[in-house]
Motif scaffolding. Structure first.
Motif, mmCIF file in Angstrom:
data_model
loop_
_atom_site.group_PDB
_atom_site.id
_atom_site.type_symbol
_atom_site.label_atom_id
_atom_site.label_comp_id
_atom_site.label_asym_id
_atom_site.label_seq_id
_atom_site.Cartn_x
_atom_site.Cartn_y
_atom_site.Cartn_z
ATOM 1 N N ASN A 151 0.877 -1.675 0.297
ATOM 2 C CA ASN A 151 0.046 -0.707 0.358
ATOM 3 C C ASN A 151 0.983 1.025 -0.013
ATOM 4 O O ASN A 151 0.591 2.685 0.134
ATOM 5 C CB ASN A 151 -0.945 0.185 0.645
ATOM 6 C CG ASN A 151 -1.817 -1.201 1.257
ATOM 7 O OD1 ASN A 151 -2.565 -1.348 0.049
ATOM 8 N ND2 ASN A 151 -2.532 -0.411 2.257
ATOM 9 N N ALA A 152 2.069 1.641 0.439
ATOM 10 C CA ALA A 152 3.119 2.433 0.841
ATOM 11 C C ALA A 152 3.224 2.824 -0.959
ATOM 12 O O ALA A 152 4.008 3.508 -1.054
ATOM 13 C CB ALA A 152 4.170 2.213 1.412
ATOM 14 N N LYS A 153 3.490 1.560 -1.779
ATOM 15 C CA LYS A 153 3.709 1.413 -3.101
ATOM 16 C C LYS A 153 1.831 1.734 -4.012
ATOM 17 O O LYS A 153 2.387 1.863 -5.578
ATOM 18 C CB LYS A 153 4.445 0.869 -3.697
ATOM 19 C CG LYS A 153 5.656 0.809 -3.029
ATOM 20 C CD LYS A 153 7.255 -0.463 -3.627
ATOM 21 C CE LYS A 153 8.847 0.137 -2.916
ATOM 22 N NZ LYS A 153 8.950 -0.977 -3.028
ATOM 23 N N ASN A 154 1.184 1.391 -3.771
ATOM 24 C CA ASN A 154 -0.037 2.222 -4.727
ATOM 25 C C ASN A 154 0.010 0.723 -5.762
ATOM 26 O O ASN A 154 0.237 0.926 -6.702
ATOM 27 C CB ASN A 154 -0.120 2.912 -5.386
ATOM 28 C CG ASN A 154 -0.865 3.773 -3.845
ATOM 29 O OD1 ASN A 154 -0.460 3.761 -2.749
ATOM 30 N ND2 ASN A 154 -0.611 5.261 -4.709
ATOM 31 N N THR A 155 0.488 -0.625 -5.028
ATOM 32 C CA THR A 155 0.962 -1.956 -6.290
ATOM 33 C C THR A 155 0.583 -2.655 -5.813
ATOM 34 O O THR A 155 0.825 -3.357 -4.521
ATOM 35 C CB THR A 155 2.658 -1.499 -6.070
ATOM 36 O OG1 THR A 155 3.327 -0.531 -7.279
ATOM 37 C CG2 THR A 155 2.402 -2.883 -7.445
ATOM 38 N N VAL A 156 -0.042 -4.149 -6.024
ATOM 39 C CA VAL A 156 -0.197 -5.238 -6.109
ATOM 40 C C VAL A 156 0.086 -5.555 -7.047
ATOM 41 O O VAL A 156 1.001 -5.813 -8.253
ATOM 42 C CB VAL A 156 -1.663 -5.568 -6.085
ATOM 43 C CG1 VAL A 156 -2.555 -5.179 -7.757
ATOM 44 C CG2 VAL A 156 -2.411 -6.850 -6.160
ATOM 45 N N TYR A 157 0.334 -7.357 -6.512
ATOM 46 C CA TYR A 157 1.321 -8.545 -7.049
ATOM 47 C C TYR A 157 0.986 -9.736 -7.389
ATOM 48 O O TYR A 157 -0.529 -9.971 -6.605
ATOM 49 C CB TYR A 157 2.146 -8.238 -6.289
ATOM 50 C CG TYR A 157 3.420 -7.312 -6.211
ATOM 51 C CD1 TYR A 157 3.299 -6.424 -5.060
ATOM 52 C CD2 TYR A 157 4.106 -6.606 -7.408
ATOM 53 C CE1 TYR A 157 3.961 -5.174 -4.804
ATOM 54 C CE2 TYR A 157 4.510 -4.977 -7.118
ATOM 55 C CZ TYR A 157 5.280 -4.955 -5.586
ATOM 56 O OH TYR A 157 5.345 -3.609 -5.354
ATOM 57 N N LEU A 158 1.233 -10.125 -8.805
ATOM 58 C CA LEU A 158 0.735 -11.647 -8.618
ATOM 59 C C LEU A 158 1.665 -12.189 -9.372
ATOM 60 O O LEU A 158 2.339 -12.430 -10.157
ATOM 61 C CB LEU A 158 -0.723 -11.887 -9.645
ATOM 62 C CG LEU A 158 -1.280 -13.169 -9.589
ATOM 63 C CD1 LEU A 158 -1.735 -13.456 -8.406
ATOM 64 C CD2 LEU A 158 -1.765 -13.759 -10.836
ATOM 65 N N GLN A 159 1.705 -13.046 -7.572
ATOM 66 C CA GLN A 159 3.643 -13.662 -8.473
ATOM 67 C C GLN A 159 3.049 -15.553 -9.113
ATOM 68 O O GLN A 159 2.026 -16.222 -7.917
ATOM 69 C CB GLN A 159 4.284 -14.556 -6.890
ATOM 70 C CG GLN A 159 5.655 -15.232 -7.039
ATOM 71 C CD GLN A 159 6.333 -14.936 -8.272
ATOM 72 O OE1 GLN A 159 6.756 -13.799 -7.706
ATOM 73 N NE2 GLN A 159 7.333 -15.772 -8.746
ATOM 74 N N MET A 160 3.207 -16.041 -10.028
ATOM 75 C CA MET A 160 2.612 -17.243 -11.076
ATOM 76 C C MET A 160 3.884 -18.403 -10.709
ATOM 77 O O MET A 160 5.000 -18.061 -11.240
ATOM 78 C CB MET A 160 2.180 -16.862 -11.986
ATOM 79 C CG MET A 160 1.380 -15.671 -12.212
ATOM 80 S SD MET A 160 0.190 -14.571 -13.664
ATOM 81 C CE MET A 160 1.665 -14.676 -14.251
ATOM 82 N N ASN A 161 3.595 -19.224 -9.857
ATOM 83 C CA ASN A 161 4.865 -20.663 -10.065
ATOM 84 C C ASN A 161 4.299 -21.420 -10.666
ATOM 85 O O ASN A 161 3.146 -21.033 -10.550
ATOM 86 C CB ASN A 161 4.950 -20.493 -8.654
ATOM 87 C CG ASN A 161 5.805 -19.288 -7.607
ATOM 88 O OD1 ASN A 161 6.573 -18.728 -8.629
ATOM 89 N ND2 ASN A 161 6.018 -19.055 -6.614
ATOM 90 N N ILE A 162 4.775 -22.443 -11.260
ATOM 91 C CA ILE A 162 4.677 -23.796 -11.876
ATOM 92 C C ILE A 162 3.706 -23.310 -12.285
ATOM 93 O O ILE A 162 2.651 -24.126 -12.321
ATOM 94 C CB ILE A 162 3.907 -24.588 -11.007
ATOM 95 C CG1 ILE A 162 4.796 -24.783 -9.383
ATOM 96 C CG2 ILE A 162 4.148 -26.677 -10.960
ATOM 97 C CD1 ILE A 162 4.206 -25.506 -7.774
ATOM 98 N N LEU A 163 3.615 -22.501 -14.078
ATOM 99 C CA LEU A 163 2.735 -21.979 -14.427
ATOM 100 C C LEU A 163 2.597 -23.483 -16.074
ATOM 101 O O LEU A 163 3.204 -23.676 -15.916
ATOM 102 C CB LEU A 163 3.797 -21.158 -16.479
ATOM 103 C CG LEU A 163 3.729 -19.762 -14.613
ATOM 104 C CD1 LEU A 163 4.243 -18.690 -15.257
ATOM 105 C CD2 LEU A 163 1.809 -18.984 -14.809
ATOM 106 N N LYS A 164 1.331 -23.718 -15.929
ATOM 107 C CA LYS A 164 0.726 -25.212 -16.837
ATOM 108 C C LYS A 164 0.601 -23.850 -18.728
ATOM 109 O O LYS A 164 0.454 -22.257 -18.383
ATOM 110 C CB LYS A 164 0.059 -25.505 -16.837
ATOM 111 C CG LYS A 164 0.089 -25.909 -14.995
ATOM 112 C CD LYS A 164 -1.135 -26.432 -13.962
ATOM 113 C CE LYS A 164 -0.753 -27.322 -13.391
ATOM 114 N NZ LYS A 164 -1.781 -27.819 -12.371
#
Length: 125
Positions: free
Chosen positions: A74-87
């Motif tokens: 929230n300090a950077k006004n950013t949301v992330y999506l870490q995606m692992n073991i992609l298919k």
């Protein structure tokens, strides 16, 4: 008015990882829920993950549980999506979305009132 800009998409081999980012501007970021959705060709847009304004409530689609992780700064006004073991079936355009009317993230696209432009994720087999 809220603007959302996604980044981090690309081409990756199956089993690999990517991290998507969504930078928000406008409004008070910590006061609204954020979600990630995706849409593959010929398919409807589907919920991937959602996170509440304070980051304490998180939900995932069954198809990504244990592989994807949503977080927000929230300090950077950013949301992330870490995606692992992609298919290969993860291939889609990924969108971030904001619900400025509620702190808790919903799973329906209609609950979100602002959307980013989308970023392409392609997973090769």
């Amino acid at each position: 008015q809220v603007q959302l800009v996604e980044s981090g998409g690309g081409l990756v081999q199956a089993g690999g990882s990517l991290r998507l980012s969504c930078a928000a501007s406008g409004g008070t970021f910590s006061r609204y829920a954020m979600g990630w959705f995706r849409q593959a060709p010929g398919k409807e847009r589907e919920f991937v993950a959602g996170i509440s304004g304070g980051g304490t409530s998180i939900d995932y689609a069954d198809s990504v549980k244990g592989r994807f992780r949503i977080s927000r700064d929230n300090a950077k006004n950013t949301v992330y999506l870490q995606m692992n073991i992609l298919k290969p079936e993860d291939t889609a355009v990924y969108y971030c979305a904001a619900d400025t009317t509620w702190l808790r993230a919903g799973i329906r696209a209609t609950e979100y009132n602002y959307w980013g432009q989308g970023t392409q994720v392609t997973v090769s087999s």
